[in-house]
Design a protein around this motif. Structure first.
Motif, PDB file in Angstrom:
ATOM      1  N   UNK A 188       8.267  -8.676 -36.894  1.00 23.52           N
ATOM      2  CA  UNK A 188       9.669  -9.074 -36.736  1.00 23.52           C
ATOM      3  C   UNK A 188      10.563  -7.843 -36.967  1.00 23.52           C
ATOM      4  N   UNK A 189      11.853  -7.978 -36.628  1.00 29.63           N
ATOM      5  CA  UNK A 189      12.731  -6.801 -36.591  1.00 29.63           C
ATOM      6  C   UNK A 189      12.799  -6.078 -37.936  1.00 29.63           C
ATOM      7  N   UNK A 190      12.865  -6.842 -39.029  1.00 32.46           N
ATOM      8  CA  UNK A 190      13.015  -6.211 -40.341  1.00 32.46           C
ATOM      9  C   UNK A 190      11.764  -5.406 -40.704  1.00 32.46           C
ATOM     10  N   UNK A 191      10.602  -6.003 -40.432  1.00 29.05           N
ATOM     11  CA  UNK A 191       9.353  -5.309 -40.767  1.00 29.05           C
ATOM     12  C   UNK A 191       9.097  -4.137 -39.818  1.00 29.05           C
ATOM     13  N   UNK A 192       9.567  -4.260 -38.582  1.00 34.06           N
ATOM     14  CA  UNK A 192       9.484  -3.129 -37.645  1.00 34.06           C
ATOM     15  C   UNK A 192      10.195  -1.921 -38.237  1.00 34.06           C
TER      16      UNK A 192
ATOM     17  N   UNK B  16      14.310  -0.054 -27.777  1.00 30.32           N
ATOM     18  CA  UNK B  16      15.138   1.156 -27.849  1.00 30.32           C
ATOM     19  C   UNK B  16      16.025   1.199 -29.085  1.00 30.32           C
ATOM     20  N   UNK B  17      16.143   0.051 -29.798  1.00 30.51           N
ATOM     21  CA  UNK B  17      16.953   0.070 -31.023  1.00 30.51           C
ATOM     22  C   UNK B  17      16.358   1.011 -32.056  1.00 30.51           C
ATOM     23  N   UNK B  18      15.052   1.284 -31.960  1.00 30.26           N
ATOM     24  CA  UNK B  18      14.401   2.138 -32.954  1.00 30.26           C
ATOM     25  C   UNK B  18      14.688   3.621 -32.712  1.00 30.26           C
ATOM     26  N   UNK B  19      15.205   3.938 -31.538  1.00 26.34           N
ATOM     27  CA  UNK B  19      15.322   5.349 -31.120  1.00 26.34           C
ATOM     28  C   UNK B  19      16.201   6.178 -32.046  1.00 26.34           C
ATOM     29  N   UNK B  20      17.216   5.565 -32.627  1.00 20.04           N
ATOM     30  CA  UNK B  20      18.203   6.312 -33.410  1.00 20.04           C
ATOM     31  C   UNK B  20      17.580   7.046 -34.596  1.00 20.04           C
ATOM     32  N   UNK B  21      16.410   6.621 -35.034  1.00 18.53           N
ATOM     33  CA  UNK B  21      15.812   7.201 -36.235  1.00 18.53           C
ATOM     34  C   UNK B  21      15.023   8.472 -35.950  1.00 18.53           C
ATOM     35  N   UNK B  22      14.905   8.837 -34.684  1.00 19.00           N
ATOM     36  CA  UNK B  22      14.030   9.959 -34.309  1.00 19.00           C
ATOM     37  C   UNK B  22      14.860  11.207 -33.978  1.00 19.00           C
TER      38      UNK B  22
END
Ligand SMILES: Nc1ncnc2c1ncn2[C@@H]1O[C@H](COP(=O)(O)OP(=O)(O)OP(=O)(O)O)[C@@H](O)[C@H]1O
Length: 241
Positions: free
Chosen positions: A186-190, A215-221
């Motif tokens: 789920x989103x939180x665990x992702x 793509x929401x995860x992209x900002x962390x890279x």
């Protein structure tokens, strides 16, 4: 100073790859580089060739043309055996389906790379025995010690994922490759999982290629790459939409 700079972790130049019996290439990449320690988010629609590219980086698939170099070593110049060794010694993979050995305990799954690579064994055990390092990683990844001796096949998906991450991290490989490792969460665990992986990569100086649809995860890279934007095969006439 230039000659002391480390080679890129990953260097792909003029790569063309076609699956057997396919009329058109799946990948036609003029260039894809990942610097040492760089953390790259790689995304693209289903079927765009992300897993295929990861297979080429690991030397599991061989391109029709072009250069794939890992830490400055051109894979085309290596025998199949040396490619396998390079992968085992320097790349930690986290696969979509985790690929754990279900009958082995969580701890023994984490230790597997140290049985295939003397280098990773030495690096895992430089400060403590490899088994202690496997335990440290599992604790860091928040897997309850009650699960460490259980067969991996009996663990939940989230728990298996943490075992797969610890297995990729043991022995501090210079490159981490993660193929859709969060799709079952789920989103939180992702988010928690991505944060952990980024923190571990930063702590060991590993380069990270993280593949996801999300793509929401992209900002962390450090950088985000859309495969279709760098893949000429995606724009070729007749390419899959
Ligand atoms: N073993 C194979 N033999 C033939 N074609 C294949 C093989 N594996 C993948 N392909 C094809 O190569 C293309 C790219 O597949 P790939 O699995 O690399 O995409 P992907 O971007 O990782 O997709 P997903 O996000 O769904 O995992 C697809 O058209 C797929 O059908």
């Amino acid at each position: 100073m230039r000659d002391t700079a480390p080679p890129p972790a990953i260097e792909v130049v003029d790569l063309v790859f076609r699956w057997p019996r396919q009329p058109a290439p799946c990948l036609d990449l003029p260039e894809f580089r990942v610097a040492a320690g760089e953390r790259v988010f790689l995304h693209g629609p289903s079927g765009s060739g992300k897993s295929t590219l990861l297979g080429l980086l690991g030397g599991v698939a061989v391109p029709e043309r072009g250069r794939v170099a890992i830490l400055g070593e051109d894979l085309a110049r290596l025998s199949g055996r040396r490619r396998d060794r390079l992968r085992a010694e320097h790349i930690g993979f986290i696969f979509q389906q985790f690929n754990l050995l279900p009958w082995l305990s969580a701890l023994d799954n984490v230790l597997l790379p140290t049985t295939f690579s003397a280098r990773r064994k030495a690096r895992a055990g430089s400060e403590r025995p490899p088994r202690d390092e496997a335990a440290r990683l599992l604790a860091e990844l928040d897997l309850d010690p009650a699960h460490w001796q259980k067969p991996a096949g009996t663990l939940s998906i989230g728990q298996q994922q943490r075992v797969a991450a610890a297995r990729a991290l043991i022995g501090r490989p210079e490159i981490l490759v993660a193929d859709e490792p969060t799709s079952a969460l789920d989103a939180e665990r992702q988010q928690l999982f991505v944060d952990l992986l980024l923190a571990e990569a930063a702590a060991t100086g590993a380069a990270l290629v993280f593949v996801s649809h999300d793509r929401r995860l992209a900002a962390h890279f450090d950088r985000s790459v859309e495969l279709d934007a760098i893949n000429r095969a995606a724009r070729a006439p007749g390419a899959a939409a």
